[in-house]
Design a protein around this motif. Structure first.
Motif, PDB file in Angstrom:
ATOM      1  N   TYR A 198      55.364  52.574   7.191  1.00 50.53           N
ATOM      2  CA  TYR A 198      56.226  53.566   6.527  1.00 50.53           C
ATOM      3  C   TYR A 198      56.542  54.714   7.487  1.00 50.53           C
ATOM      4  O   TYR A 198      57.675  55.183   7.561  1.00 50.53           O
ATOM      5  CB  TYR A 198      55.532  54.123   5.271  1.00 50.53           C
ATOM      6  N   SER A 256      54.721  55.924  -1.422  1.00 51.01           N
ATOM      7  CA  SER A 256      55.311  55.506  -0.143  1.00 51.01           C
ATOM      8  C   SER A 256      56.534  56.358   0.189  1.00 51.01           C
ATOM      9  O   SER A 256      56.711  56.793   1.332  1.00 51.01           O
ATOM     10  CB  SER A 256      55.660  54.018  -0.159  1.00 51.01           C
ATOM     11  N   GLU A 309      57.094  58.837   3.399  1.00 51.24           N
ATOM     12  CA  GLU A 309      58.268  58.795   4.294  1.00 51.24           C
ATOM     13  C   GLU A 309      58.935  60.173   4.380  1.00 51.24           C
ATOM     14  O   GLU A 309      59.237  60.669   5.476  1.00 51.24           O
ATOM     15  CB  GLU A 309      59.295  57.783   3.768  1.00 51.24           C
ATOM     16  N   GLU A 349      61.901  52.039   5.034  1.00 49.22           N
ATOM     17  CA  GLU A 349      61.132  51.115   4.176  1.00 49.22           C
ATOM     18  C   GLU A 349      61.748  49.711   4.205  1.00 49.22           C
ATOM     19  O   GLU A 349      61.031  48.709   4.253  1.00 49.22           O
ATOM     20  CB  GLU A 349      61.071  51.671   2.748  1.00 49.22           C
TER      21      GLU A 349
END
Ligand code: ADP
Length: 338
Positions: A57, A89, A93, A122
């Motif tokens: 990521y 996630s 990021e 991603e």
């Protein structure tokens, strides 16, 4: 799906670090139970997807950051539960991207583009063809507001979502959404296949659609209509109607899109049982996130929170126990100066 309603939650992912003149990039995370080393070291030549998986990521973000990235050391500290449908996630990021902005002073990516670059990270580095909502909400989250995003036009409206009498409750089934990663691309493919039937020039051809694709299409089309209606209900603070739409959305995700699981369905059923017995105090409860586990989100009369949680926990038949968090719509990513 063209429009979505989302909020940012108060749980945080923080990235802190400084330049490393050697040119190497070292990142350490405090996240536990990853089942892999929590430190990664790479440079631009070795910045390829690989192991540890969590690092993909951040590697993807480094790769996609406009203007290039110098060597740095950073620590990631997060209170967002991983794999719980709360977009840990996307938080990772966006936090990494925001850290790189602060580190380099390069703010050329405007916020909508920033969300797209994190999504691209991603797609390319993790291989999950995720939508844009999670990254977008992590950037545009605003205290006390829900975000109504038009995913195609990449524009949004903010809708006030704060009422002293009402709480937003997340119930984490603690079922890791393992299946979601493999099922999500399958759902995307099925939706694309269903769309092909609609593109055929005659209605009889469209009616040839296999029942499975019909169900997937029915979920997507009905969810678009529900989202529009829910935004209007929220604007009018009509929580009863908003909650009914949440309920219908859960049923559609469960039966037509088939992305729920027994544990989550039981949490929803128990919450609504309690509501029936206590003056309809839960307006609605639905699964959130990619599915197959993770959290439900409920809209609840605040005074009923404690007995509701005890009711669900006391009657829940699966293991591990669910855990509860009350959240408020919160700010998205910011640079914290010390
Ligand atoms: P969700 O985004 O809904 O929480 P995902 O399965 O999409 O669930 O993403 C979870 C994965 O993201 C974790 O298994 C881990 O690889 C990575 N991740 C998220 N937050 C962190 C973090 N703070 N540190 C390291 N990895 C993280």
């Amino acid at each position: 799906m063209t429009q979505k309603i989302h909020t940012a939650v108060p749980q945080l992912t923080v990235v802190a670090g400084s330049f490393d003149p050697s040119g190497k990039i070292t990142i350490v995370t405090n996240m536990r139970h990853l089942g892999e080393p929590n430190r990664v070291i790479f440079d631009h030549k070795t910045n390829l997807p690989g192991k540890p998986i969590w690092a993909n990521y951040v590697k993807g973000v480094v790769k996609n950051f406009p203007g290039g990235v110098p060597g740095f050391c950073a620590v990631v500290v997060s209170s967002v539960p991983a794999g719980g449908g709360l977009a840990s996630s996307a938080a990772l990021e966006v936090a990494m991207f925001t850290f790189l902005e602060a580190l380099t002073g390069d703010f050329t990516a405007k916020p909508p583009e920033k969300s797209l670059l994190c999504q691209k990270a991603e797609h390319e580095y993790v291989g999950v063809p995720c939508g844009i909502m999670d990254q977008y909400a992590s950037i545009f989250g605003t205290k006390g507001k829900a975000i109504l995003l038009d995913c195609r036009a990449m524009v949004h409206d903010l809708i006030p979502f704060e009422d002293r009498k009402i709480a937003i409750l997340l119930t984490n089934s603690n079922v890791v959404q393992e299946r979601a990663e493999s099922e999500y691309p399958v759902r995307r493919k099925e939706c694309n296949q269903a769309a092909e039937y609609f593109n055929r020039s005659s209605l009889p051809a469209a009616s040839d659609m296999p029942p499975l694709l019909f169900k997937r299409a029915r979920h997507v089309i009905s969810e678009i209509a529900r989202t529009k209606e829910a935004a209007e209900a929220l604007r009018k603070q009509n929580y009863e109607h908003f909650g009914k739409l949440m309920q219908a959305s859960h049923e559609s995700l469960r039966d037509d899109f088939e992305v729920s699981c027994e544990e989550i369905n039981q949490i929803v059923a128990l919450s609504m049982d309690y509501s029936q017995q206590h003056d309809d105090c839960v307006y609605g409860c639905r699964i959130t996130g990619l599915g197959f586990g993770g959290c439900t989100i409920s809209l609840v009369i605040k005074d009923e929170l404690t007995p509701l949680m005890a009711y669900v926990k006391g009657r829940y038949q699966y293991s591990p126990e669910p855990s509860f968090t009350v959240v408020k719509p919160s700010y998205g990513a910011r640079i914290l100066r010390t």
